[in-house]
Design a protein around this motif. Structure first.
Motif, short mmCIF file in Angstrom:
data_model
loop_
_atom_site.label_atom_id
_atom_site.label_comp_id
_atom_site.label_asym_id
_atom_site.label_seq_id
_atom_site.Cartn_x
_atom_site.Cartn_y
_atom_site.Cartn_z
N ALA A 13 0.84 -1.20 0.00
CA ALA A 13 0.00 0.00 0.00
C ALA A 13 0.87 1.25 0.00
N LEU A 14 1.91 1.24 0.82
CA LEU A 14 2.81 2.39 0.87
C LEU A 14 3.51 2.57 -0.48
N GLY A 15 3.92 1.45 -1.07
CA GLY A 15 4.56 1.52 -2.38
C GLY A 15 3.63 2.07 -3.45
N ALA A 16 2.37 1.71 -3.33
CA ALA A 16 1.40 2.21 -4.31
C ALA A 16 1.27 3.73 -4.21
N LEU A 65 -6.38 0.18 -2.34
CA LEU A 65 -6.59 1.60 -2.03
C LEU A 65 -7.64 2.24 -2.92
N VAL A 66 -7.94 1.61 -4.04
CA VAL A 66 -9.05 2.08 -4.87
C VAL A 66 -9.85 0.88 -5.34
N GLN A 67 -11.09 1.18 -5.75
CA GLN A 67 -11.96 0.15 -6.32
C GLN A 67 -12.42 0.62 -7.68
N SER A 68 -12.74 -0.34 -8.54
CA SER A 68 -13.22 0.05 -9.87
C SER A 68 -14.55 -0.64 -10.14
N GLY A 83 -9.56 0.56 2.92
CA GLY A 83 -8.13 0.27 2.76
C GLY A 83 -7.28 1.38 3.35
N MET A 84 -7.66 2.60 3.06
CA MET A 84 -6.90 3.74 3.57
C MET A 84 -6.96 3.78 5.08
N SER A 85 -8.14 3.51 5.61
CA SER A 85 -8.31 3.49 7.05
C SER A 85 -7.41 2.43 7.68
N MET B 102 -14.48 8.91 8.01
CA MET B 102 -13.33 8.02 8.09
C MET B 102 -12.40 8.34 9.24
N CYS B 103 -12.07 9.60 9.40
CA CYS B 103 -11.16 9.99 10.47
C CYS B 103 -11.73 9.57 11.81
N ALA B 104 -13.01 9.77 11.98
CA ALA B 104 -13.66 9.39 13.23
C ALA B 104 -13.46 7.90 13.49
N ASP B 105 -13.62 7.10 12.43
CA ASP B 105 -13.43 5.66 12.57
C ASP B 105 -12.01 5.34 13.02
#
Lengths: 114, 114
Positions: A13-16, A65-68, A83-85, B102-105
């Motif tokens: 994820a970090l690499g992305a 990190l993203v969905q399509s 994912g970001m969370s 999201m931040c709250a989560d």
DNA sequence: ACCATAATTCCAGAAATTTCGAAATATTGG
DNA sequence: CCAATATTTCGAAATTTCTGGAATTATGGT
């Protein structure tokens, strides 16, 4: 997800996100909200050829990190907030243990209002 | 730091963490606290040759995520909490705008207690 | 001054990532 | 079915990153 596996995923994820174009695109998608953006529009905004952008979007998607979602001829890409969370939580966990004050500082500097 | 420049820096910081060994080392240093760890010990813990580890530590330091200080023959490395805080804040800013919940989560899932 | 220890820098080969034109795939409309 | 549009996949060259042994620098002890 075991501790060791989430770290393997976190590296992905970090690499992305560790790429000028991809980070810009991801932030754009986050800001765009749940509707996301069409692939072609994303490529145009970022000023890179569709083929190149397709690779970047695939990288972000593989990293969770993203969905399509295809809608007829168009493909919508949206940020994957879960994912970001997961990534942010992962990064903060250790920090909160090692530097108890740090999380508080971050919370204060953001306060979810901008 | 301008908006565009912090993003350039963020790419570097994310890239520094986007490596199995470096992420493990960084987390180790965060957990180790303000005293940090000696370079040799870090290399040994991570099971990589000192030369290789030196490169990784330099990458993390260039990215502003760790700091080093020589004490006689030993070099101490410690996590740079300010750098980490800057990165997390940067990543969260957009998220809090695009996904207010999201931040709250994240805050809830951490609560600075583990 | 000399030796031992700790760590970095140099170097170069190996591996992975990035890039994008061309070709292939998917979908809709006529 | 054919043409047009949107996007991805293929392929291969260019670039960057990663790795670690050998040489170098820095420090302290005798």
């Amino acid at each position: 997800m075991t501790e060791v596996n989430i770290q393997v995923w976190a590296v992905d994820a970090l690499g992305a996100l560790a790429h000028e174009t991809r980070l810009a695109v991801f932030r754009m998608l986050v800001t765009a909200g749940p509707d996301g953006m069409i692939a072609g529009t994303i490529a145009e905004s970022a000023k890179v050829p569709p083929s190149t952008m397709s690779h970047h979007l695939a990288t972000l998607e593989r990293a969770g990190l993203v969905q399509s979602e295809r809608e007829s001829r168009l493909i919508h890409y949206r940020a994957d907030y879960e994912g970001m969370s997961r990534l942010l939580t992962f990064l903060m966990k250790d920090c909160c243990q090692g530097a108890p004050d740090m999380c508080a500082d971050i919370f204060a500097s953001i306060s979810c209002n901008g």
